[in-house]
Design an enzyme around this catalytic site. Sequence first.
Site: not given
Ligand code: PRP
Ligand code: URA
Length: 208
Positions: A103, A107, A199, A202
């Site tokens: 994400r 945005t 997150d 993380d």
């Molecule tokens: C997180 C999670 C989803 C996304 C959900 O990934 O694992 O893929 O956010 O958010 P959304 O419904 O608003 O799209 P992130 O972008 O944090 O990436 P990561 O898993 O690499 O940390």
């Molecule tokens: N992605 C995450 O990992 N946590 C949230 O709360 C939303 C999006």
Amino acid sequence: MKNLIIVDNPFVKRDVTVLREAGTQPADFRSALSRVSYALAIEIGKTLDLLEYEVTTPLEKTKGYKLKKQIVLVPVLRAGLSMVSSFLEMIPDAKVGHIGLQRDEKTLEPIDYYYKTPNNLDESVTILLDPMLATGGSAVASFNYLKKRDAGNCILACLIAAPEGVNKMYSEHPEVPIYTAALDRQLSNIGYILPGLGDAGDRTFGTF
Ligand code: PRP
Ligand code: URA
């Protein structure tokens, strides 16, 4: 809510609590996530079609069963990776595709960086694995891609869903069942699920 299945049992409730707790360290976070993923896999398994065939025991012939369709697991990188091993324990002959999305912090739109999925998705059951359904942008983008690759029979397995993400899935991919361990209250103004768990990527990989 139609097509939303909240997997509700005491083990799952206990483990979601472990995941929410801010002090839980990555090793415990990963093992709780893995146990919840087993519960999701078992719940999803209840809906899968079987083929009946004759099996020969050491004593006689009897009725046996195998899954009718090839299962394809598709974790969304990174956080979805932590759900794969539990699903593979339950479905050892599943194929595994990958979708890389991150994400944009401002945005909240998903930025794609990797796609690799097996062929013949039209004949398979495709299960998208992503612990967090927040705005729903990542899940919708993933199913847009999978449907372009002809995936017909799709399921979403997540850990925590926000109503905003569920509604976005309903408007873009209404036929996709959503299995989750919890339906939370809302999104924060920076797109985090409340109360949520922070997150997921993380916390899984210790990148904080
Ligand atoms: C997180 C999670 C989803 C996304 C959900 O990934 O694992 O893929 O956010 O958010 P959304 O419904 O608003 O799209 P992130 O972008 O944090 O990436 P990561 O898993 O690499 O940390
Ligand atoms: N992605 C995450 O990992 N946590 C949230 O709360 C939303 C999006």
